[in-house]
Enzyme design. Structure first.
Site, PDB file in Angstrom:
ATOM      1  N   ASP A 117      18.497 -64.961 -61.422  1.00  8.67           N
ATOM      2  CA  ASP A 117      17.355 -64.461 -60.654  1.00  8.67           C
ATOM      3  C   ASP A 117      16.808 -65.485 -59.663  1.00  8.67           C
ATOM      4  OD1 ASP A 117      16.175 -66.333 -62.352  1.00  8.67           O
ATOM      5  OD2 ASP A 117      15.429 -64.801 -63.727  1.00  8.67           O
ATOM      6  N   GLU A 139      24.277 -61.894 -66.045  1.00  3.60           N
ATOM      7  CA  GLU A 139      22.951 -61.880 -66.663  1.00  3.60           C
ATOM      8  C   GLU A 139      22.064 -60.836 -65.991  1.00  3.60           C
ATOM      9  OE1 GLU A 139      20.932 -65.641 -68.364  1.00  3.60           O
ATOM     10  OE2 GLU A 139      19.629 -65.048 -66.694  1.00  3.60           O
ATOM     11  N   GLU A 153      11.019 -64.556 -59.805  1.00  5.69           N
ATOM     12  CA  GLU A 153      12.283 -64.196 -60.443  1.00  5.69           C
ATOM     13  C   GLU A 153      12.408 -62.697 -60.745  1.00  5.69           C
ATOM     14  OE1 GLU A 153      11.777 -68.559 -61.026  1.00  5.69           O
ATOM     15  OE2 GLU A 153      10.475 -66.802 -61.165  1.00  5.69           O
ATOM     16  N   HIS A 227       7.144 -75.663 -67.100  1.00  5.32           N
ATOM     17  CA  HIS A 227       7.271 -75.813 -65.648  1.00  5.32           C
ATOM     18  C   HIS A 227       6.964 -74.531 -64.877  1.00  5.32           C
ATOM     19  CE1 HIS A 227      11.086 -73.826 -66.552  1.00  5.32           C
ATOM     20  NE2 HIS A 227      11.154 -73.510 -65.277  1.00  5.32           N
ATOM     21  N   ARG A 229       5.682 -71.503 -62.720  1.00  4.46           N
ATOM     22  CA  ARG A 229       4.616 -71.438 -61.718  1.00  4.46           C
ATOM     23  C   ARG A 229       3.349 -70.791 -62.278  1.00  4.46           C
ATOM     24  NH1 ARG A 229       9.143 -70.199 -58.549  1.00  4.46           N
ATOM     25  NH2 ARG A 229       9.474 -71.567 -56.751  1.00  4.46           N
ATOM     26  N   HIS A 260       9.504 -81.921 -65.668  1.00  3.83           N
ATOM     27  CA  HIS A 260      10.083 -81.239 -64.516  1.00  3.83           C
ATOM     28  C   HIS A 260       9.903 -82.109 -63.269  1.00  3.83           C
ATOM     29  CE1 HIS A 260      10.605 -78.051 -61.445  1.00  3.83           C
ATOM     30  NE2 HIS A 260      11.367 -77.491 -62.363  1.00  3.83           N
TER      31      HIS A 260
END
Length: 400
Positions: A117, A139, A153, A227, A229, A260
C-alpha cells in the site's frame, strides 16, 4: 517466443541485452517492507525459471533500502533515485509514474507486480494501467475501512485494487473484503502472506550486527516500535509514558526501541525515554537483527503493520498501538490485542501478558493466520498458469 530488448543498469551505465525471453515480470519495490515481502516472489520466479523477473527499486526509503536488499539476499536490477527531502506523497507518486512508465516501455513487461500500500505501489499500478499492462497485487484485500487510519495507505490499496488483474490475498478475510467490493472470484487467490516466507528463509544463527543487542541482560525483553502518522504528537507521548510505567512496574523488563528515521518521531522519544533505565534506543535494525530480537522478546508493542504479521510468525504476543487494524486476523486468532495509545490500557494488557503465564501461553499457541510460508511459490505458480501455460496452449492450438 518473441525477441525483446530491455535496459538493465550496470556499473558504468546502461547496456542493452538481446535474448529470446519468456514472459517478463516487472516487480516494483520502494520501502523496506516491500523489499522483504517481494523477495520471496522474486526468488521463486528465478528458481523455477519459467518466467524472467526484473526487480525495480524506486528509492522511496533510500536510507533503509540498501540494508534491506542485503538482508534478504536480492539486489535490484534497476535502481531509481526518486526520493527527495521533505517530499509529499503526491510529489513522489508524480515522479514515480513518469520514471516507472519509462521502465515499462523499455522492459516490455508482461505483468507488473506491486506490493502492499505504498506510494511506490500506487505509482506502479497507475503507470502499468495506463500502458495496458496487467497488474498483480501482492498482499491484496487489506482494509481498515477508514481512509485516515492508516493514512494514506488505505487509499493506496483501494486504488491498487481497482487496477489489479490478480489479487494475491494473504487470508480468507482479505478475499472476502474484495468480494464485497465486487472483485470477481476468479481474480482472487488466497496465497498467504510472503512475510511468513521471509521469516522462515532468514538465517537467525549468526550473531547480532548491533553489538548493543548482544549485551542485553538475562531479564525479559519487550520490543517497542512506533511511527504511524496518525500517532504523531500526543499519542506518541502517551506511548512513551506507558513504556516508563512498564519499566517501573516490572523490575526484570528491558525495552528495546528502534527509532524511526523521521526526526520528529526520534526527537520526541529521545527526549522522553533517553535517560530511562533499561530502555535501549537504537537506530533502525537490520532485518535479521529485528527477527532475532523478536525471537528473544517476551512481548512486542507496535503500531507497525509488518510487525503484526511477523509477531505470530515468530510466536510472540503483540499489543497493537492503533485504534483499528487492517489485519484483524491477528486479533481474531488471539495473537494480538488492539490497545490504541491509552497508557492505562497499554500497561494493563502488557502486565497481564507479562505476569500471567496462562494469558501468555494462550496468545502464543494459536495458529498463524498468514499462511504456510510458501506464498512466493503460490504467486509464481498462479502467474505461470496465466502467462506461460496459456501461451504454450495457444501455441499448440496454432500448430494443430
Amino acid at each position: 517466443m518473441s525477441t525483446s530488448r530491455w535496459l538493465t543498469p550496470m556499473r558504468g551505465g546502461m547496456r542493452a541485452i538481446d535474448s529470446n525471453e519468456p514472459p517478463h515480470v516487472l516487480a516494483i519495490v520502494g520501502t523496506r517492507p516491500e523489499v522483504i515481502k517481494m523477495a520471496p516472489v522474486v526468488r521463486a520466479i528465478r528458481e523455477r525459471g519459467r518466467m524472467r523477473v526484473t526487480l525495480v527499486s524506486t528509492g522511496q526509503h533510500r536510507e533503509l533500502l540498501t540494508r534491506a536488499f542485503h538482508d534478504v539476499g536480492v539486489q535490484p536490477d534497476i535502481a531509481l533515485s526518486l526520493m527527495t527531502t521533505n517530499q509529499t506523497p503526491s510529489e513522489f507518486v508524480a515522479r514515480g509514474i513518469t520514471a516507472l512508465d519509462d521502465v515499462m516501455v523499455q522492459s516490455k513487461a508482461s505483468v507488473v507486480l506491486v506490493q502492499g500500500d505504498t506510494s511506490s505501489a500506487i505509482a506502479g499500478a497507475m503507470a502499468a494501467t495506463w500502458r495496458s499492462i496487467p497488474v498483480g497485487h501482492v498482499e491484496a484485500g487489506l482494509r481498515s475501512f477508514n481512509f485516515q487510519e492508516p493514512f494514506p495507505e488505505e487509499f493506496h490499496r483501494r486504488v491498487v485494487g481497482v487496477a489489479s488483474q490478480w489479487h494475491f490475498t494473504p487470508t480468507p478475510e482479505s478475499r472476502e473484503n474484495l468480494l464485497r467490493e465486487g472483485v470477481p472470484m476468479h481474480r482472487i487467490f488466497v496465497t498467504g502472506n510472503t512475510i511468513v516466507d521471509a521469516v522462515r528463509q532468514m538465517d537467525l544463527t549468526s550473531p547480532y550486527e548491533n553489538p548493543a543487542l548482544a549485551e542485553l541482560g538475562a531479564g525479559r525483553v519487550a520490543l517497542v516500535t512506533a511511527h504511524r502518522r496518525e500517532n504523531h504528537g500526543a499519542a506518541m507521548r502517551d506511548i512513551a509514558r506507558a513504556v516508563r510505567r512498564l519499566i517501573d512496574a516490572v523490575p526484570d523488563l528491558q525495552v528495546v526501541f528502534p527509532l524511526h528515521p523521521n526526526p520528529n518521531v526520534r526527537g520526541m522519544f529521545q527526549e522522553m525515554l533517553g535517560t530511562t533505565p533499561r530502555v535501549l534506543l537504537t537506530e533502525p535494525l537490520a532485518y535479521r537483527d529485528l527477527l532475532k530480537l523478536m525471537h528473544r522478546s517476551t512481548l512486542i508493542l507496535s503500531d507497525s503493520g509488518g510487525l503484526q504479521e511477523e509477531a505470530p510468525s515468530m510466536g510472540r504476543p503483540i499489543l497493537i498501538l492503533r485504534e483499528r487494524t487492517e489485519r484483524p486476523e491477528v486479533v481474531q486468532v488471539g495473537a494480538g490485542i488492539l490497545v490504541g495509545t491509552d497508557p492505562d490500557l497499554i500497561v494493563k494488557e502488557a502486565l497481564s501478558i507479562l505476569c500471567d503465564p496462562v494469558v501468555y501461553q494462550r496468545m502464543v499457541s494459536g495458529p498463524n493466520p498468514f499462511g504456510d510460508g510458501r506464498a512466493g511459490h503460490h504467486i509464481c505458480e498462479i502467474l505461470e498458469s496465466a502467462l506461460v501455460d496459456a501461451e504454450e496452449m495457444a501455441s499448440a492450438e496454432m500448430v494443430i
